[in-house]
Design an enzyme around this catalytic site. Structure first.
Site, PDB file in Angstrom:
ATOM      1  N   ARG A 152       0.836  -1.212   0.000  1.00 20.20           N
ATOM      2  CA  ARG A 152       0.000   0.000   0.000  1.00 20.20           C
ATOM      3  C   ARG A 152       0.867   1.256   0.000  1.00 20.20           C
ATOM      4  NH1 ARG A 152      -2.991  -3.816   2.581  1.00 20.20           N
ATOM      5  NH2 ARG A 152      -4.993  -4.248   1.592  1.00 20.20           N
ATOM      6  N   GLU A 316     -10.146 -12.391   2.520  1.00 20.06           N
ATOM      7  CA  GLU A 316     -10.967 -11.351   1.896  1.00 20.06           C
ATOM      8  C   GLU A 316     -11.045 -11.528   0.382  1.00 20.06           C
ATOM      9  OE1 GLU A 316     -10.351  -7.810   5.171  1.00 20.06           O
ATOM     10  OE2 GLU A 316      -8.858  -7.942   3.580  1.00 20.06           O
ATOM     11  N   TRP A 381      -6.505 -13.868  12.758  1.00 20.97           N
ATOM     12  CA  TRP A 381      -6.485 -12.422  13.006  1.00 20.97           C
ATOM     13  C   TRP A 381      -7.843 -11.868  13.363  1.00 20.97           C
ATOM     14  CZ3 TRP A 381      -8.849  -9.048   9.225  1.00 20.97           C
ATOM     15  CH2 TRP A 381      -9.370  -9.722   8.096  1.00 20.97           C
ATOM     16  N   TYR A 406      -2.497  -5.567  15.705  1.00 20.24           N
ATOM     17  CA  TYR A 406      -2.545  -4.687  14.523  1.00 20.24           C
ATOM     18  C   TYR A 406      -2.097  -3.283  14.930  1.00 20.24           C
ATOM     19  CZ  TYR A 406      -4.756  -7.802  11.085  1.00 20.24           C
ATOM     20  OH  TYR A 406      -5.010  -8.806  10.179  1.00 20.24           O
ATOM     21  N   ASP A 408      -1.805  -0.778  13.016  1.00 18.25           N
ATOM     22  CA  ASP A 408      -2.403   0.326  12.252  1.00 18.25           C
ATOM     23  C   ASP A 408      -3.559   0.965  13.024  1.00 18.25           C
ATOM     24  OD1 ASP A 408      -3.513  -2.229  11.735  1.00 18.25           O
ATOM     25  OD2 ASP A 408      -4.513  -1.521   9.920  1.00 18.25           O
ATOM     26  N   GLU A 465      -2.228   1.765   4.899  1.00 16.51           N
ATOM     27  CA  GLU A 465      -3.124   2.708   4.231  1.00 16.51           C
ATOM     28  C   GLU A 465      -2.792   4.154   4.596  1.00 16.51           C
ATOM     29  OE1 GLU A 465      -4.153  -0.124   5.585  1.00 16.51           O
ATOM     30  OE2 GLU A 465      -5.898  -0.941   4.558  1.00 16.51           O
TER      31      GLU A 465
HETATM   32  C1  ACM Z   1      -6.033  -8.822   6.995  1.00 17.98           C
HETATM   33  O1  ACM Z   1      -6.116  -8.002   7.929  1.00 17.98           O
HETATM   34  N1  ACM Z   1      -6.514  -8.515   5.798  1.00 17.98           N
HETATM   35  C2  ACM Z   1      -5.407 -10.101   7.182  1.00 17.98           C
END
Ligand code: ACM
Length: 518
Positions: A152, A316, A381, A406, A408, A465
């Protein structure tokens, strides 16, 4: 509780298994020579490299050297990464059964020195004293990782080397490099040059969170050369860090589809490299050419990255495109699959099989804990329960629960925090409290450590991001990664003890110029 006689004096991070501090010290000076046992040369080289900028010490080799680095098969119980370090007024002895253990011990020796030893510039007037101590140390979990998303927002390889240096300081073992995504493809593949030529660049980037509708109008791009990546792998290996590459499939592939539309479900369509954040509907097709493409890409990935583990992403992946594709329908029928949804596991199974035949282990992100093929190592996760589900199914598990790992997410709810992933705060305490081993009835009933035995460890994630600069990466990463490193190496440690060690450790981060969160 580990024996640690003077926790205020010993601010080692992560906390060693056993450490006893004794009176006195060993002084490193211009006359200090290294007695280097067979197989310990790389460790000696690393010690010199790490200490040279601040201390200027030559640390030359000599059979009479008073600082000994030696492999010792008698320490096999300490595993690949364990080591024993003894500091006396007249001698230092660092031993390990395996070369990686020596590399870990060197980071301990480095932390025992005054924090100025970590500075990038010569520190005149400092005495390089190692306190006398007996340390025996080994990690609780082998997989102690950090993931950086360079898809990203691209970072130059010079920064990745610094990133690795900081992982090694904290005895982390894995640098998970997220190389491809909808918004960018960063790894060159000789057979498919457009992956980086086209897939490495986007016209602009979304501002703010997914769905904001705002864009910055600024082109963004970048890709590594093969030489940069092989150099990074060598650099990391010299520090005991394995670079685990991630190539996303069959979703999160918009950048690849922009380069090679025929790999998608609508070969006639032209796509841009995605400029938005979120989950993209465009996914790989399931025709033979796509499987061949993935195998060719992964063959080159395996050439560049000797890691036993190769991450295939896998999360996803909307199936909407497959439901409208005749080729996908034919494939599902030909393979006897229950429906379009099952194409996801089928796809990963085919590609995972290619890795297994090549002697590697596929890793995937779990969506539910139950959907990945059996040969996959599973990174959980979404939900705490997924780690237990995956372990019970027999998968090796890396517990990367987003509410604890995480980076972020903002680390506090203070107004001054920079823009971050919406949806919560992951503070230092949450990271420190994260136990990678999920609790299940097996453990409480009969002490059966079946589940615990399948948990390889944990790792932090930094999705980028909102993160464009090295300073922002470090602001989000430190000190939270210190807490994850402590937990992964030492197991549960007391919060107050961790905090007091972190206070001491902060001086090391500052000497290294880490742009940390206050
Ligand atoms: C993820 O947070 N897309 C693994």
């Amino acid at each position: 509780m580990p024996a640690q006689s003077s926790s205020s004096a010993l601010t080692l991070l992560p906390r060693p298994t056993e450490a006893v501090l004794r009176p006195g010290h060993f002084a490193l000076d211009a006359d200090t020579a290294l007695h280097i046992g067979e197989g310990a040369e790389p460790a000696a080289e690393l010690l010199r490299t790490l200490l040279a900028p601040a201390t200027g010490l030559p640390l030359r080799p000599s059979p009479d050297g008073r600082f000994t680095l030696a492999l010792d098969s008698g320490l096999g119980d300490l595993g690949e990464e364990g080591y024993a370090l003894t500091v006396d007024p007249h001698a230092v002895l660092l031993r390990a059964a395996h070369p990686t253990g020596l590399l870990r011990g060197i980071q301990t020796a480095r932390q025992l020195l005054p924090p100025q030893a970590l500075s990038a510039t010569e520190q005149r007037g400092t005495r390089w004293l190692l306190p006398c101590a007996d340390i025996t140390d080994a990690p609780r979990h082998p997989w102690r990782g950090a993931m950086l998303d360079v898809a990203r927002h691209f970072q130059p390889v010079s920064y990745l080397r610094r990133y690795v240096d900081l992982l090694a300081l904290h005895k982390l073992s894995v640098f998970h490099l997220h190389l491809t995504d909808d918004q960018g493809w960063r790894m060159p593949v000789a057979a498919f040059p457009k992956l980086t030529e086209i897939g490495g660049h986007r016209t602009e980037s979304q501002r703010g969170p997914a769905g904001s509708g705002a864009y910055d109008g600024v082109p963004h791009g970048g890709a590594y050369t093969r030489a940069e990546l092989t150099g990074l792998v060598r650099y990391a290996a010299a520090r005991g860090v394995t670079v685990v590459p991630e190539i996303e499939m069959p979703g999160h592939v918009r950048a690849a589809l922009a380069a090679y539309p025929r790999l998608g479900n609508h070969p006639e369509r032209t796509l841009d490299v995605w400029t938005r954040w979120g989950v993209c509907d465009t996914v790989l097709g399931v025709h033979d050419e796509v499987l061949d493409f993935c195998r060719t890409v992964l063959d080159e990935v395996m050439d560049v990255f000797p890691s036993p583990y190769i991450h295939l992403g896998g999360e996803e992946c909307p199936t909407a495109e497959w439901t409208h594709s005749a080729a996908a329908r034919e494939r599902a029928v030909a393979e006897g699959l229950s429906g379009f949804e099952a194409l996801h596991g089928w796809f990963l199974g085919r590609i995972g099989d290619h890795l297994v035949r090549s002697g590697r282990r596929p890793v995937g992100w779990a969506e539910t804990g139950a959907e990945l093929p059996p040969e996959f190592t599973v990174m959980t996760w979404r939900e705490p329960a997924h780690a237990l589900t995956a372990a019970r199914r027999g998968h090796p598990v890396i517990n990367a629960h987003h509410r604890a790992t995480y980076l972020d997410y903002a680390q506090s709810d203070a107004a001054h925090e920079p823009p971050a992933q919406p949806g919560g705060v992951v503070d230092l305490r949450a990271v420190h409290a994260h136990d990678p081993v999920p609790e299940g009835p097996e453990e409480s009933q009969d002490g059966d450590d079946l589940v615990a035995g399948r948990v390889l460890g944990t790792q932090a994630q930094l999705w980028t991001e909102f993160v464009t600069t090295a300073a922002h990466i470090e602001y989000l990463t430190y000190p939270r990664l210190c807490a994850l490193a402590d937990r992964g190496w030492s197991g549960p440690t007391d919060w107050t003890d961790f905090r007091s060690r972190l206070d001491g450790h902060t001086a090391r981060l500052d000497a290294l110029g880490v742009h940390r969160h206050p």
